[in-house]
Scaffold this motif. Structure first.
Motif, PDB file in Angstrom:
ATOM      1  N   GLU A 283     -20.427  -5.347 -16.224  1.00 15.78           N
ATOM      2  CA  GLU A 283     -21.156  -4.638 -15.166  1.00 15.78           C
ATOM      3  C   GLU A 283     -20.973  -5.314 -13.808  1.00 15.78           C
ATOM      4  O   GLU A 283     -20.825  -4.642 -12.790  1.00 15.78           O
ATOM      5  CB  GLU A 283     -22.650  -4.525 -15.507  1.00 15.78           C
ATOM      6  N   LYS A 286     -17.318  -4.597 -12.616  1.00 14.83           N
ATOM      7  CA  LYS A 286     -17.165  -3.208 -12.166  1.00 14.83           C
ATOM      8  C   LYS A 286     -17.625  -3.003 -10.722  1.00 14.83           C
ATOM      9  O   LYS A 286     -17.110  -2.150 -10.010  1.00 14.83           O
ATOM     10  CB  LYS A 286     -17.973  -2.314 -13.108  1.00 14.83           C
ATOM     11  N   TYR A 292     -12.793   0.553  -9.281  1.00 15.98           N
ATOM     12  CA  TYR A 292     -13.154   0.395 -10.706  1.00 15.98           C
ATOM     13  C   TYR A 292     -14.215   1.407 -11.153  1.00 15.98           C
ATOM     14  O   TYR A 292     -14.717   1.311 -12.272  1.00 15.98           O
ATOM     15  CB  TYR A 292     -13.725  -1.009 -10.984  1.00 15.98           C
ATOM     16  N   THR A 294     -14.448   4.286 -12.384  1.00 15.06           N
ATOM     17  CA  THR A 294     -14.355   5.023 -13.656  1.00 15.06           C
ATOM     18  C   THR A 294     -14.159   4.118 -14.883  1.00 15.06           C
ATOM     19  O   THR A 294     -13.964   4.616 -15.993  1.00 15.06           O
ATOM     20  CB  THR A 294     -13.196   6.043 -13.614  1.00 15.06           C
ATOM     21  N   LEU A 295     -14.194   2.804 -14.675  1.00 14.65           N
ATOM     22  CA  LEU A 295     -13.927   1.890 -15.802  1.00 14.65           C
ATOM     23  C   LEU A 295     -15.013   1.937 -16.872  1.00 14.65           C
ATOM     24  O   LEU A 295     -16.196   1.957 -16.560  1.00 14.65           O
ATOM     25  CB  LEU A 295     -13.854   0.443 -15.317  1.00 14.65           C
ATOM     26  N   THR A 296     -14.565   1.924 -18.135  1.00 13.55           N
ATOM     27  CA  THR A 296     -15.472   1.682 -19.258  1.00 13.55           C
ATOM     28  C   THR A 296     -14.773   0.630 -20.116  1.00 13.55           C
ATOM     29  O   THR A 296     -13.549   0.465 -20.025  1.00 13.55           O
ATOM     30  CB  THR A 296     -15.688   2.948 -20.121  1.00 13.55           C
ATOM     31  N   LYS A 297     -15.558  -0.053 -20.946  1.00 11.95           N
ATOM     32  CA  LYS A 297     -14.933  -1.061 -21.811  1.00 11.95           C
ATOM     33  C   LYS A 297     -13.886  -0.392 -22.701  1.00 11.95           C
ATOM     34  O   LYS A 297     -12.844  -0.970 -22.984  1.00 11.95           O
ATOM     35  CB  LYS A 297     -15.994  -1.746 -22.668  1.00 11.95           C
ATOM     36  N   GLU A 298     -14.174   0.836 -23.122  1.00 11.96           N
ATOM     37  CA  GLU A 298     -13.258   1.553 -24.019  1.00 11.96           C
ATOM     38  C   GLU A 298     -11.963   1.942 -23.307  1.00 11.96           C
ATOM     39  O   GLU A 298     -10.876   1.716 -23.840  1.00 11.96           O
ATOM     40  CB  GLU A 298     -13.927   2.810 -24.605  1.00 11.96           C
ATOM     41  N   ASN A 299     -12.069   2.494 -22.061  1.00 14.87           N
ATOM     42  CA  ASN A 299     -10.811   2.906 -21.422  1.00 14.87           C
ATOM     43  C   ASN A 299      -9.998   1.715 -20.909  1.00 14.87           C
ATOM     44  O   ASN A 299      -8.835   1.867 -20.548  1.00 14.87           O
ATOM     45  CB  ASN A 299     -11.005   4.029 -20.389  1.00 14.87           C
TER      46      ASN A 299
END
Ligand code: GLU
Length: 323
Positions: A283, A286, A292, A294-299
């Motif tokens: 967090e 980001k 950043y 649109t960043l997620t841990k998954e993407n």
């Protein structure tokens, strides 16, 4: 008195030993980025800062280097000049498979991925007075396609070819760094320049805030290119980020992603540390750059074509991001 002196000496010796041990244990790692007005440079700094907060714990000190870009970074990591590099996902794919810039050298077998970062767009910025609206209008113009170490150059050439333009015959191609292009555009020395970059960034802000009015040109009709080059995808550049730009709607183009890479030769614990610090403080990370959003841990695990380094894999398995 004598006892006190002895104790003092013993203490000094112990401190000296502890100090030199700590010194001997500090490992220096360098992250290769891009021009200082791009997004790679502040990204490298953000990552280094997170790692350096725990310098004592890990015994690692990270520094950042401004470089020519993706292609330079892959090569510098492969020959051991740099431990880490920020690289476009499309160049990562070409390097691991021995294509494009690596066609003669062959597959870069030691290339390892760590994570993906922000999206990048093939950005074509043009002088409003040039009349260029789309990539197809570049014929006969003076256009910067990027320096050879950049990740910009090959995608620019790919898109030009897809638009039916031969960059050697149909336009006056320049090969300068993106950080120098805004002032050349402002000074009337070029009509347009390409830059594969996240938005917003300093270079485009510089280009859009001068006396010469500029606009983004669209890069359309790329369907065939997208079908044969799976690492490029359609994207749009939001004009809201650049108040001075002469467009009235968001700009269609293609793009890929920034990724962090390393070499199989870099120790697992060093790669583990860099991965853990960024993901554990996600967090906070980001918030460090608007690119950043649109960043997620998954993407951050999408768009990696080189094998994931075992040090990073250890972390992803620990936290359940990879089963
Ligand atoms: N994508 C560019 C390159 O690889 C660098 C962009 C940036 O510095 O943010 O050359």
């Amino acid at each position: 008195m004598k006892k006190g002196l002895l104790l003092g000496i013993a203490l000094a010796v112990a401190m000296l030993m502890a100090f030199s041990l700590a010194q001997a244990k500090t490992r220096f790692v360098t992250i290769g980025t891009g021009g200082i007005t791009g997004v790679y440079y502040p990204t490298g700094r953000a990552i280094a800062k997170m790692l350096n907060k725990r310098k004592k714990e890990y015994g690692i000190r990270a520094t950042v280097e401004s470089t020519g870009g993706s292609v330079f970074n892959v090569n510098a990591v492969m020959n051991g000049d740099l431990e880490f590099g920020i690289v476009q996902s499309d160049r990562q794919y070409q390097a691991i498979n021995g294509l494009a810039e690596w066609k003669t050298k062959g597959p870069q077998k030691d290339l390892r991925s760590i994570f993906a970062i922000h999206p990048e767009a093939l950005t074509l910025i043009v002088a409003a007075d040039s009349g260029i609206k789309d990539i197809r209008d570049l014929k006969g113009k003076k256009v910067n396609i990027g320096n050879p170490g950049s990740g910009t150059r090959q995608p620019a050439i790919d898109a030009l070819e897809a638009a039916g333009i031969n960059y050697k015959k149909d336009l006056q191609a320049e090969s300068i760094k993106a950080s120098e292009a805004p002032s050349l555009l402002q000074d009337g020395l070029i009509d347009a320049f390409f830059y594969v970059v996240g938005h917003p960034n300093g270079a485009i802000k510089e280009a859009t805030s001068g006396a010469r009015k500029v606009r983004f040109a669209t890069i359309t009709g790329m369907e065939k290119l997208l079908a044969t080059h799976p690492y490029y995808a359609k994207t749009v550049i939001s004009i809201a980020m650049y108040p001075g730009v002469q467009n009235d709607k968001d700009v269609e183009t293609i793009g890929s992603k920034a990724t962090l890479i390393t070499s199989a030769k870099v120790p697992d614990d060093v790669v583990y540390a860099i991965t853990k610090e960024v993901f554990d403080n996600f967090e906070e990370f980001k918030k460090l750059h608007p690119a950043y959003a649109t960043l997620t841990k998954e993407n951050m695990l999408e768009g990696l074509s080189a094998p994931i380094h075992p040090g990073a894999m250890k972390y992803y398995k620990e936290v359940g991001l990879i089963k």
